[in-house]
Motif scaffolding. Structure first.
Motif, PDB file in Angstrom:
ATOM      1  N   ASP A 109      21.380  15.856 -33.268  1.00 26.33           N
ATOM      2  CA  ASP A 109      22.113  17.139 -33.856  1.00 26.33           C
ATOM      3  C   ASP A 109      22.774  16.930 -35.222  1.00 26.33           C
ATOM      4  OD1 ASP A 109      20.625  18.105 -31.628  1.00 26.33           O
ATOM      5  OD2 ASP A 109      22.528  18.601 -30.484  1.00 26.33           O
ATOM      6  N   GLU A 110      23.583  15.883 -35.085  1.00 24.49           N
ATOM      7  CA  GLU A 110      24.433  15.580 -36.181  1.00 24.49           C
ATOM      8  C   GLU A 110      23.762  15.458 -37.452  1.00 24.49           C
ATOM      9  OE1 GLU A 110      28.220  12.790 -37.776  1.00 24.49           O
ATOM     10  OE2 GLU A 110      27.526  12.610 -35.616  1.00 24.49           O
ATOM     11  N   LEU A 132      11.952  13.860 -30.715  1.00 24.64           N
ATOM     12  CA  LEU A 132      13.241  14.096 -30.605  1.00 24.64           C
ATOM     13  C   LEU A 132      13.840  15.340 -31.548  1.00 24.64           C
ATOM     14  CD1 LEU A 132      15.922  13.779 -28.772  1.00 24.64           C
ATOM     15  CD2 LEU A 132      16.458  11.673 -30.322  1.00 24.64           C
ATOM     16  N   HIS A 133      13.448  15.011 -32.852  1.00 18.74           N
ATOM     17  CA  HIS A 133      13.982  15.602 -33.914  1.00 18.74           C
ATOM     18  C   HIS A 133      13.350  17.017 -33.880  1.00 18.74           C
ATOM     19  CE1 HIS A 133      13.038  17.519 -38.035  1.00 18.74           C
ATOM     20  NE2 HIS A 133      14.317  17.105 -37.980  1.00 18.74           N
ATOM     21  N   ASP A 134      11.999  16.972 -33.456  1.00 18.42           N
ATOM     22  CA  ASP A 134      11.563  18.371 -33.425  1.00 18.42           C
ATOM     23  C   ASP A 134      12.102  19.312 -32.197  1.00 18.42           C
ATOM     24  OD1 ASP A 134       9.995  17.674 -35.546  1.00 18.42           O
ATOM     25  OD2 ASP A 134       8.069  17.326 -34.255  1.00 18.42           O
ATOM     26  N   GLU A 135      12.295  18.476 -31.141  1.00 16.54           N
ATOM     27  CA  GLU A 135      12.950  19.279 -30.005  1.00 16.54           C
ATOM     28  C   GLU A 135      14.418  19.718 -30.184  1.00 16.54           C
ATOM     29  OE1 GLU A 135      14.966  17.680 -25.698  1.00 16.54           O
ATOM     30  OE2 GLU A 135      12.976  16.772 -26.543  1.00 16.54           O
ATOM     31  N   ARG A 136      15.114  19.097 -30.784  1.00 13.04           N
ATOM     32  CA  ARG A 136      16.619  19.441 -31.304  1.00 13.04           C
ATOM     33  C   ARG A 136      16.483  20.310 -32.552  1.00 13.04           C
ATOM     34  NH1 ARG A 136      19.007  18.908 -27.141  1.00 13.04           N
ATOM     35  NH2 ARG A 136      20.851  19.377 -28.435  1.00 13.04           N
ATOM     36  N   MET A 137      15.709  20.396 -33.392  1.00 12.07           N
ATOM     37  CA  MET A 137      15.749  21.162 -34.167  1.00 12.07           C
ATOM     38  C   MET A 137      15.304  22.703 -33.693  1.00 12.07           C
ATOM     39  SD  MET A 137      15.678  22.209 -37.409  1.00 12.07           S
ATOM     40  CE  MET A 137      15.374  20.872 -38.545  1.00 12.07           C
TER      41      MET A 137
END
Length: 319
Positions: A109-110, A132-137
């Protein structure tokens, strides 16, 4: 045969290369003291590091935290900003590998908030991190945005997460590092953490700086060693005259007594009187000479100082 067995035993008990190294030594991550060192450390960890996960996590955390100390320099260097985001992605990957999934999500997230409009290239560190990036985005976009506003009492520069920023901007919910500094450099900078927690709220940071404290050189007056004031005379003038007069009288009186004693054919105390009187007379005369000499020197010094002041205060007139 014996030599072969001995050699094999030594190989079995030889520690692997790099074993026993402290994390800091292995990473070479001494605490940076300036922007160049902080940038170089990020470069080393993101491009050349092959540290085990247990060493990589603290090394990456330390490097990322060091980058927060040089916001204006990172804001002016695009490559340095990219390295900072890459370090966050690497840290998220190492946290994933160690099973710390919640912490990995927070770091991702950061990274997304820090990169702003530049989408982090998470795919370069593997498909798991990209997922993980796509999920958090998706999570960040669904959470909504709020407004961060910086109210400056004078002309200022604003940096949010080491990026140059406007006085008012919409940002995803979360925490942001805010650095505000006076354009002239005459006032102290402000560093705070702004938290955007509710959709459409306005969080205002006010910057009304006070002048930097001036460090003035204090002139210390060291008292001179205590001296007794110089006496103008060792003995008052009238005292010296009396002393010399009494001494002369003693010499004369003693001489008379000696003369009378010789005529009478007896002994006389006139000799003692002559000695004492002579001593008193010489003392009075010597004191008078010393005092007059000192007085004469003092008068000359005073006259010299007076003449010097006249020269300094004089006004040259030319025709």
């Amino acid at each position: 045969m014996f030599h072969t067995l001995l050699f094999s035993s030594l190989l079995l008990f030889t520690p692997p290369e790099g074993a026993g190294e402290a994390p800091a030594e292995a990473a070479g991550n001494a605490t940076p003291t300036n922007f160049s060192e902080a940038n170089a450390l990020l470069l080393k960890l993101t491009k050349n590091s092959r540290l085990p996960t247990e060493q990589a996590i603290p090394a990456l955390r330390a490097a990322i935290e060091s980058s927060h100390e040089y916001a204006p320099s990172f804001a002016a260097d695009e490559e340095a900003r990219e390295r900072q985001v890459s370090a966050l992605l690497l840290l998220a990957r190492e946290l994933q590998r160690s099973g710390e999934n919640e912490e990995a999500a927070a770091v991702m997230d950061e990274a997304i908030r820090t990169a702003r409009d530049d989408t982090p290239n998470a795919g370069q560190f593997g498909p798991t991190l990209e997922e993980l990036h796509d999920e958090r985005m998706s999570h960040i976009e669904a959470a909504g945005v709020a407004q961060l506003k910086v109210d400056c009492a004078r002309a200022c520069k604003i940096y949010v997460d080491e990026r140059m920023s406007e006085e008012a901007q919409e940002l995803p919910l979360g925490e942001y590092r805010v650095w505000v500094e006076d354009v002239s450099g005459k006032f102290s900078a402000l560093r705070v953490t702004a938290r955007l927690t509710e959709v459409d709220e306005v969080v205002t940071v006010r910057y009304a700086p006070k002048p930097k404290p001036k460090v003035e050189a204090l002139e210390l007056q060291v008292p001179e060693a205590s001296k007794k004031p110089e006496r103008e005379r060792l003995l008052a003038g009238w005292g010296e005259l009396i002393l010399a007069g009494v001494g002369a009288g003693g010499v004369v009186g003693g001489s008379v007594l000696i003369h009378e004693a010789k005529e009478d054919g007896g002994r006389s105390g006139g000799y003692a009187l002559v000695v004492i009187g002579g001593g008193l007379y010489l003392t009075g005369v010597i004191l008078a000479i010393v005092d007059e000499t000192r007085a004469s020197k003092r008068d000359k010094r005073k006259q010299k100082a007076k003449d010097k002041r006249k020269v300094e205060l004089g006004w040259p007139i030319r025709f």
